[in-house]
Design a protein around this motif. Structure first.
Motif, short mmCIF file in Angstrom:
data_model
loop_
_atom_site.label_atom_id
_atom_site.label_comp_id
_atom_site.label_asym_id
_atom_site.label_seq_id
_atom_site.Cartn_x
_atom_site.Cartn_y
_atom_site.Cartn_z
N ARG A 187 0.83 -1.20 0.00
CA ARG A 187 0.00 0.00 0.00
C ARG A 187 0.87 1.26 0.00
NH1 ARG A 187 -3.93 -1.56 4.93
NH2 ARG A 187 -2.30 -3.08 5.37
N PHE A 188 0.30 2.36 -0.44
CA PHE A 188 1.03 3.62 -0.49
C PHE A 188 1.32 4.09 0.93
CE2 PHE A 188 1.13 8.27 -0.51
CZ PHE A 188 2.12 8.50 -1.45
N ASN A 189 2.59 4.29 1.22
CA ASN A 189 3.00 4.77 2.55
C ASN A 189 2.83 6.28 2.60
OD1 ASN A 189 4.18 5.34 5.00
ND2 ASN A 189 6.24 4.72 4.39
N ILE A 190 1.85 6.73 3.36
CA ILE A 190 1.52 8.16 3.38
C ILE A 190 2.66 8.99 3.97
CG2 ILE A 190 0.41 8.27 5.65
CD1 ILE A 190 -1.87 9.82 4.24
N ASN A 191 3.52 8.38 4.76
CA ASN A 191 4.66 9.11 5.30
C ASN A 191 5.77 9.34 4.26
OD1 ASN A 191 3.70 9.60 7.92
ND2 ASN A 191 4.28 7.54 8.59
N ASN A 192 5.62 8.71 3.08
CA ASN A 192 6.56 8.98 1.99
C ASN A 192 6.39 10.40 1.44
OD1 ASN A 192 7.77 6.50 2.10
ND2 ASN A 192 6.77 5.67 0.27
N LEU A 193 5.32 11.08 1.84
CA LEU A 193 5.12 12.45 1.36
C LEU A 193 6.28 13.34 1.79
CD1 LEU A 193 1.31 12.96 2.09
CD2 LEU A 193 2.41 12.45 -0.10
N LEU A 194 6.96 12.98 2.87
CA LEU A 194 8.16 13.71 3.30
C LEU A 194 9.37 12.80 3.16
CD1 LEU A 194 7.20 15.62 6.60
CD2 LEU A 194 7.37 16.54 4.28
N ARG A 195 10.41 13.32 2.54
CA ARG A 195 11.68 12.61 2.44
C ARG A 195 12.77 13.57 2.89
NH1 ARG A 195 11.47 7.66 -0.39
NH2 ARG A 195 9.44 7.29 -1.39
N ASP A 196 13.53 13.16 3.88
CA ASP A 196 14.55 14.02 4.48
C ASP A 196 13.94 15.34 4.96
OD1 ASP A 196 16.59 12.15 3.95
OD2 ASP A 196 16.79 12.92 1.89
N GLY A 197 12.70 15.25 5.45
CA GLY A 197 12.05 16.42 6.03
C GLY A 197 11.43 17.36 5.02
N GLN A 198 11.55 17.05 3.73
CA GLN A 198 11.01 17.91 2.69
C GLN A 198 9.96 17.17 1.87
OE1 GLN A 198 11.82 21.17 2.47
NE2 GLN A 198 13.11 20.81 4.29
N PRO A 199 8.96 17.91 1.35
CA PRO A 199 7.94 17.26 0.52
C PRO A 199 8.56 16.57 -0.69
CG PRO A 199 7.24 19.47 1.14
CD PRO A 199 8.68 19.35 1.56
N SER A 200 8.13 15.36 -0.96
CA SER A 200 8.57 14.61 -2.13
C SER A 200 7.57 14.83 -3.25
CB SER A 200 8.69 13.12 -1.79
OG SER A 200 8.85 12.34 -2.96
N GLU A 201 7.98 15.54 -4.29
CA GLU A 201 7.06 15.92 -5.35
C GLU A 201 6.40 14.72 -6.00
OE1 GLU A 201 7.07 18.37 -9.62
OE2 GLU A 201 8.82 18.42 -8.30
N SER A 202 7.19 13.68 -6.29
CA SER A 202 6.62 12.51 -6.96
C SER A 202 5.61 11.79 -6.06
CB SER A 202 7.74 11.55 -7.38
OG SER A 202 8.48 11.12 -6.25
N ASP A 203 5.92 11.71 -4.77
CA ASP A 203 4.99 11.04 -3.85
C ASP A 203 3.73 11.87 -3.62
OD1 ASP A 203 6.42 8.54 -2.97
OD2 ASP A 203 7.94 10.00 -2.43
N VAL A 204 3.88 13.18 -3.59
CA VAL A 204 2.71 14.05 -3.44
C VAL A 204 1.79 13.89 -4.65
CG1 VAL A 204 1.92 16.44 -3.33
CG2 VAL A 204 3.86 15.72 -1.95
N LEU A 205 2.38 13.83 -5.86
CA LEU A 205 1.58 13.63 -7.07
C LEU A 205 0.87 12.28 -7.03
CD1 LEU A 205 3.97 15.06 -9.83
CD2 LEU A 205 1.83 16.07 -9.00
N ALA A 206 1.57 11.24 -6.56
CA ALA A 206 0.95 9.92 -6.46
C ALA A 206 -0.20 9.93 -5.47
CB ALA A 206 2.01 8.89 -6.04
N PHE A 207 0.00 10.62 -4.34
CA PHE A 207 -1.04 10.71 -3.32
C PHE A 207 -2.27 11.43 -3.86
CE2 PHE A 207 -2.51 12.73 0.83
CZ PHE A 207 -3.19 11.60 1.24
N LYS A 208 -2.05 12.52 -4.58
CA LYS A 208 -3.16 13.26 -5.17
C LYS A 208 -3.92 12.39 -6.17
CE LYS A 208 -1.32 17.97 -4.68
NZ LYS A 208 -0.88 19.20 -5.40
N LYS A 209 -3.19 11.59 -6.92
CA LYS A 209 -3.84 10.73 -7.91
C LYS A 209 -4.70 9.67 -7.22
CE LYS A 209 -2.79 8.62 -12.36
NZ LYS A 209 -1.71 8.33 -13.35
#
Length: 307
Positions: free
Chosen positions: A104-126
């Protein structure tokens, strides 16, 4: 009636009343003693049931360790994925089920090294849009888990917005401990969380998606260029022929879906959920545990709770 006769009558009545009182007190004491014994027995059964349930969780941990030493991939055809039937134990029984938590999509992947992960944010939005929800909810989740107090627009919320709600609260400003915490995030409801549960999870660190377990919706969201038709074909294929290497999965994708995001996919799982049920005497108990298997050693317990 003579005085002696009257006195004897009063004495008899008094004796009967005292006997009745003594009998009532004895009955009450016997009842309370019996109740106390049942409470002690129930407490003992509860302790024993907890011990059996925890032993079942440890059994699951050992099975996952042995699997890591035997196999280089994880799939639904593995031994650990087979439900454990209710096995008899002294005065009771125990059983359980291990399920993958890395598909499953790990919602905590939205942050990587304390910064928003653009690719993961796009995946979450989708994923959100695919379930009929606003993609702006991604900003609310980012505000909840990031360390700053700056509100993202549209759809975000920080302390200022949460303190104005009833009841007032503050943004967590840390990673989600569990997906149920989404109920506290602005814009989410319990119904939404339950609908998203088959697609999302909250894990304590950044993880890759195990393509042998990921639903088609997750594969499409995480891998740009992959369409739903191909994703469903992959899901159907892996049911009987799981991918043993990530290259095998990549070869099944159309050229435009073989993006650099493939490095976020894997055929191994690091996290698992163990559900166990135990019965001892008159007590039934059920536990759920999140297990972290980052090596071929015994997995650690991230959290353990009643369910």
């Amino acid at each position: 009636m003579s005085l002696p006769s009257r006195q004897r009558g009063i004495a008899i009545i008094t004796a009967v009343a005292v006997a009745a009182l003594v009998a009532a007190l004895a009955g009450a004491m016997a009842f309370r003693h019996s109740l106390w014994l049942h409470q002690v027995e129930n407490q003992n059964d509860m302790m024993q049931a907890r011990g059996v349930a925890r032993a079942a969780v440890d059994f699951c941990r050992l099975e996952l360790r042995d699997d890591a030493r035997r196999n280089t991939y994880d799939a639904a055809t593995d031994n650990w994925a087979t439900p454990i039937p209710n096995l008899p134990v002294e005065q009771g029984k125990a059983g359980g089920l291990i399920t993958d938590a890395s598909g499953r999509f790990n919602i905590n992947n939205l942050l990587r090294d304390g910064q928003p992960s653009e690719s993961d944010v796009l995946a979450f939005k989708k994923l959100l849009e695919g379930q009929g929800y606003s993609p702006d909810l991604a900003n609310a989740v980012l505000d909840w888990i990031d360390a700053d107090s700056e509100t993202r627009y549209p759809g975000g919320a920080e302390d200022r917005e949460y303190l104005a709600e009833t009841p007032p609260r503050r943004a967590a400003n840390r990673l989600l401990f569990d997906l149920d915490e989404l109920r506290q995030v602005r814009g989410f409801t319990s119904e939404m969380v339950e609908k998203l549960r088959p697609l999302m999870i909250a894990l304590p660190r950044n993880t890759k998606i195990n393509v042998n377990f990921a639903p088609a919706e997750v594969l499409v969201a995480v891998l740009p260029g992959l369409n739903m038709g191909t994703a469903r074909k992959v899901v159907q294929q892996r049911a009987t022929t799981p991918f043993q290497k990530i290259e095998e999965f990549k070869n099944e994708l159309p050229e435009n879906a073989r993006s650099n995001q493939i490095d976020k996919a894997d055929v191994r799982s690091e996290f698992f959920i163990s559900d166990v049920d135990a019965r001892f005497g008159r007590v039934n108990i059920a536990y759920r545990a999140l297990l972290d298997r980052s090596s071929d050693q015994v997995p650690t317990v991230v959290w353990l709770r009643r369910r």
